[in-house]
Motif scaffolding. Structure first.
Motif, PDB file in Angstrom:
ATOM      1  N   ASN A 296     -56.920 -20.415  -5.151  1.00 32.32           N
ATOM      2  CA  ASN A 296     -58.065 -20.726  -6.003  1.00 32.32           C
ATOM      3  C   ASN A 296     -57.919 -20.150  -7.414  1.00 32.32           C
ATOM      4  OD1 ASN A 296     -60.605 -21.885  -6.351  1.00 32.32           O
ATOM      5  ND2 ASN A 296     -61.587 -19.875  -6.049  1.00 32.32           N
ATOM      6  N   ASP A 297     -57.170 -19.055  -7.532  1.00 33.43           N
ATOM      7  CA  ASP A 297     -57.105 -18.354  -8.823  1.00 33.43           C
ATOM      8  C   ASP A 297     -55.973 -18.834  -9.718  1.00 33.43           C
ATOM      9  OD1 ASP A 297     -59.120 -16.798  -7.886  1.00 33.43           O
ATOM     10  OD2 ASP A 297     -57.775 -15.235  -7.113  1.00 33.43           O
ATOM     11  N   VAL A 298     -54.901 -19.277  -9.112  1.00 32.68           N
ATOM     12  CA  VAL A 298     -53.726 -19.603  -9.915  1.00 32.68           C
ATOM     13  C   VAL A 298     -53.917 -20.943 -10.608  1.00 32.68           C
ATOM     14  CG1 VAL A 298     -52.229 -18.330  -8.333  1.00 32.68           C
ATOM     15  CG2 VAL A 298     -52.533 -20.798  -8.025  1.00 32.68           C
ATOM     16  N   GLY A 299     -53.114 -21.163 -11.661  1.00 31.85           N
ATOM     17  CA  GLY A 299     -53.149 -22.473 -12.299  1.00 31.85           C
ATOM     18  C   GLY A 299     -52.540 -23.509 -11.363  1.00 31.85           C
ATOM     19  N   HIS A 300     -51.315 -23.215 -10.932  1.00 33.41           N
ATOM     20  CA  HIS A 300     -50.637 -24.107  -9.988  1.00 33.41           C
ATOM     21  C   HIS A 300     -49.823 -23.272  -9.011  1.00 33.41           C
ATOM     22  CE1 HIS A 300     -47.764 -27.002  -8.351  1.00 33.41           C
ATOM     23  NE2 HIS A 300     -48.769 -27.863  -8.520  1.00 33.41           N
TER      24      HIS A 300
ATOM     25  N   GLU B  47     -55.399 -32.221  11.922  1.00 29.16           N
ATOM     26  CA  GLU B  47     -56.801 -32.566  11.629  1.00 29.16           C
ATOM     27  C   GLU B  47     -57.285 -31.965  10.317  1.00 29.16           C
ATOM     28  OE1 GLU B  47     -58.970 -31.163  15.021  1.00 29.16           O
ATOM     29  OE2 GLU B  47     -58.123 -32.710  16.335  1.00 29.16           O
ATOM     30  N   ARG B  48     -56.626 -30.914   9.860  1.00 27.41           N
ATOM     31  CA  ARG B  48     -57.160 -30.198   8.684  1.00 27.41           C
ATOM     32  C   ARG B  48     -56.491 -30.594   7.372  1.00 27.41           C
ATOM     33  NH1 ARG B  48     -57.129 -24.102  10.658  1.00 27.41           N
ATOM     34  NH2 ARG B  48     -57.710 -23.727   8.494  1.00 27.41           N
ATOM     35  N   VAL B  49     -55.399 -31.327   7.461  1.00 28.10           N
ATOM     36  CA  VAL B  49     -54.655 -31.647   6.231  1.00 28.10           C
ATOM     37  C   VAL B  49     -54.811 -33.141   5.941  1.00 28.10           C
ATOM     38  CG1 VAL B  49     -52.409 -31.534   5.091  1.00 28.10           C
ATOM     39  CG2 VAL B  49     -53.043 -29.802   6.802  1.00 28.10           C
ATOM     40  N   LYS B  50     -55.322 -33.447   4.737  1.00 27.90           N
ATOM     41  CA  LYS B  50     -55.683 -34.838   4.435  1.00 27.90           C
ATOM     42  C   LYS B  50     -54.466 -35.754   4.326  1.00 27.90           C
ATOM     43  CE  LYS B  50     -60.052 -33.915   2.151  1.00 27.90           C
ATOM     44  NZ  LYS B  50     -60.498 -33.349   0.866  1.00 27.90           N
ATOM     45  N   ASP B  51     -53.437 -35.294   3.618  1.00 25.97           N
ATOM     46  CA  ASP B  51     -52.259 -36.139   3.406  1.00 25.97           C
ATOM     47  C   ASP B  51     -51.365 -36.048   4.645  1.00 25.97           C
ATOM     48  OD1 ASP B  51     -49.731 -37.078   2.783  1.00 25.97           O
ATOM     49  OD2 ASP B  51     -49.861 -36.480   0.681  1.00 25.97           O
TER      50      ASP B  51
ATOM     51  N   TYR C 205     -54.730 -24.090   5.925  1.00 25.48           N
ATOM     52  CA  TYR C 205     -54.316 -25.496   5.873  1.00 25.48           C
ATOM     53  C   TYR C 205     -55.074 -26.277   4.803  1.00 25.48           C
ATOM     54  CZ  TYR C 205     -51.461 -24.408   9.833  1.00 25.48           C
ATOM     55  OH  TYR C 205     -50.492 -23.845  10.623  1.00 25.48           O
ATOM     56  N   GLU C 206     -56.326 -25.902   4.563  1.00 23.04           N
ATOM     57  CA  GLU C 206     -57.124 -26.593   3.538  1.00 23.04           C
ATOM     58  C   GLU C 206     -56.537 -26.374   2.135  1.00 23.04           C
ATOM     59  OE1 GLU C 206     -58.370 -25.013   6.112  1.00 23.04           O
ATOM     60  OE2 GLU C 206     -59.425 -26.657   7.112  1.00 23.04           O
TER      61      GLU C 206
END
Ligand code: NA7
Length: 544
Positions: free
Chosen positions: A212-216, A321-325, A351-352
């Motif tokens: 959440n904190d890093v740019g990428h 189940e938790r990963v969209k791609d 996983y999110e």
């Protein structure tokens, strides 16, 4: 590591000047070292602990990376020896984070006035056994020397951090570090392009915390792991009271299990219950906190076979189940090793992370890392620009922290040479040719403090009984050592944790001999074996 002495040093009179003298020296002031200091001092012995870090805590001093926390319940991990300590200390979370654990260990050090016998910033470079005197002499990197009859290496089983030998790291112009040496002042990751190599228990915690904190964030994954939800939470006052009232029961439960965790395995076979009942149990335990879903499950999940594969399929589905791609999901699904053959990382939203736009998963088995460049990482397929590079690449486990110290036993032999083909010890406690040296192995795969307390008490009793009898030397016999090695090799080969290429068997370090690190026996069996050895006047050891 610098070595201030010659290859086969002698301990002459000139070397005795300015050498501090003790009954016992301990290397390390982590969980084991602190307890050993407390117990041995209580025997009336003069004890000195040497600690490379600037404070107590060992693993919990060095591993300051964001997200570092227990996977053991906090109240099962703390020391059990002091009722006052148990009642005074309020664990804040069911699975405490590193700062809380470091605070706890500092509290212990203060409460029991341990600091006065610890020398900090004191890295031991070498230790030499003086055969004439039956004493060990240690040399610190700063030139300081000390001697004692007994030497206890409480150096931790996961403290010799490992950085793979990638070409070009010396030319990287960004900042980098290993998670096991996270700077105390922290690392500024906000808005940066960060790369993390490694997705073991450490990487999983770190990646989740920083995404959440890093740019990428670019995650370089070699092997996908089976990870399970931790389901951490604060301990409310009523639960706190209940925990404090039930410590005897908590520790009794831990004493009964193989790895000294509180979770008791289900004696039923997964394959013997109806499929819907089996699934109900899988789901119920999956919804529970901590290692329950692993260690309180059907017993045959923990051995290779049908039940193990059935549960692995359940866990793989949970990941998908938790990963969209779906392409990313498949990369995160482990397919090349058995469930439980590696240590199960617990996670809180791992996983999110891969559903975020600022996170990229790179499979380095598909496209291996070729080199580190001044501006990032080059794999076979692409270049990744990075400002910060973090190695969550693990440890030269168990033996690494010992062999990094230049330890000389009888006849000039070194522990490094002796361990060239894997550890050679008698029950992990001593190595023949290294008298009066107690190597304190990590439990390997267990709830650490629960394993270390009885071991320290065994060593305390052993030293106490030697002193009572006026003995000055204890040494494992080569026969006892050989029998133990054969037992580890034979019994270890059947274990699930010998099946994967992990630190459990030294397979994470290129060139390291593959051998089970730690005991193949359960904690209750090990305690019984040690008790039997002591009851027989230290059978398997030569005393004089
Ligand atoms: P681990 O569990 O040994 O994990 C190290 C990770 O680093 C793992 O994902 C490795 O992949 C990866 N690694 C290591 N070398 C490389 C190279 N050369 N290239 C790419 N990736 C690499 O260490 P942890 O610190 O996570 O956990 C250690 C213990 O600490 C843990 O068991 C807990 O008890 C606490 P691999 O799986 O080997 O393919």
């Amino acid at each position: 590591m610098g070595n201030p002495i010659q290859r086969t040093p002698t301990v002459g009179k000139d070397m005795m000047e300015d050498v501090e003298q003790f009954d016992v020296m301990i290397i390390g002031a982590g969980v084991t070292g602190l307890y050993a200091l407390y117990r041995l001092r209580a025997l009336g012995l003069s004890v000195r602990a040497f600690e490379a870090g600037g404070g107590v805590g060992g693993t919990w001093y060095w591993n300051r990376y964001p997200g570092a926390r227990f996977d053991s319940e906090s109240y099962t991990y703390g020391y059990s020896f002091s009722e006052a300590l148990l009642q005074e200390w309020d664990w804040q979370e069911h699975y405490a984070a590193q700062p809380e654990t470091e605070r706890y260990l500092n509290y212990v050090a203060d409460k029991f006035d341990l600091r006065r016998d610890i020398r900090f910033h004191a890295r031991v470079a070498s230790a030499v056994f003086d055969e004439g005197e039956d004493r060990w002499q240690v040399h610190l990197e700063d030139g300081h020397r000390a001697r004692a009859r007994f030497l206890i290496t409480a150096v931790g089983s996961l403290s010799a951090y490992y950085i793979p030998d990638f070409e070009g790291l010396d030319r990287f112009t960004g900042t980098w570090c290993h998670t096991g040496r996270w700077p105390a002042e922290g690392m500024d990751l906000a808005g940066k392009r960060v790369g993390v190599i490694g997705t073991g228990a450490t990487g999983v915690q770190l990646i989740t915390e920083i995404a959440n904190d890093v740019g990428h964030l670019t995650v370089f994954q070699r092997t996908a792991n089976y990870c399970a939800p931790l389901r951490n939470g604060p301990i409310d006052p009523a639960t706190q009271r209940q925990i404090k009232a039930s410590y005897p029961d908590i520790f009794q439960k831990c004493r009964e299990t193989a790895g000294s965790f509180i979770h008791q395995v289900d004696p039923r076979s997964a394959m013997d219950v109806a499929p819907d009942e089996r699934l109900e149990q899988y789901e119920r335990l999956w919804a529970a906190p901590g290692f329950k879903k692993w260690l309180a499950n059907f017993h045959d999940i923990m051995v290779p076979g049908k039940a193990n594969e059935d549960y692995a399929a359940f866990v793989r589905q949970k990941i998908r189940e938790r990963v969209k791609d779906p392409v990313v999901a498949e990369k995160l699904v482990p397919k090349d090793h058995l469930f439980g053959s590696k240590r199960l990382p617990c996670e809180s939203g791992y996983y999110e992370v891969y559903n975020r736009d600022n996170v990229l998963l790179v499979d380095v088995r598909e496209a291996p890392i070729e080199r580190i460049t001044p501006t990032g990482i080059t794999t076979r397929d692409a270049e990744y620009a990075l400002d910060v590079l973090i190695f969550a690449t693990g440890y030269d486990a168990v033996t690494g922290s010992l062999t990094r110290i230049d330890i000389h036993g009888t006849g000039g032999q070194t522990l490094q040479e002796k361990f060239a083909e894997g550890p050679r010890t008698y029950m992990g406690i001593q190595s023949a040719g290294f008298p009066n040296l107690f190597t304190m192995p990590g439990a390997g795969a267990g709830n650490f403090t629960r394993g270390c307390e009885p071991l320290v008490e065994w060593v305390r009793d052993c030293i106490g009984s030697m002193r009572a009898k006026g003995l000055t030397r204890i040494e494992a016999t080569p026969q006892a050592e050989e029998a133990w090695r054969a037992h580890v090799a034979e019994a270890g080969a059947t274990l699930l944790r010998s099946k994967a290429n992990s630190w459990f068997v030294g397979a994470n370090i290129p060139g390291k001999a593959r051998f089970l690190l730690g005991s193949p026996d359960s904690a209750p069996v090990m305690r019984a074996k040690r008790a039997e050895v002591a009851a027989q006047g230290y059978a398997g050891f030569r005393l004089q």
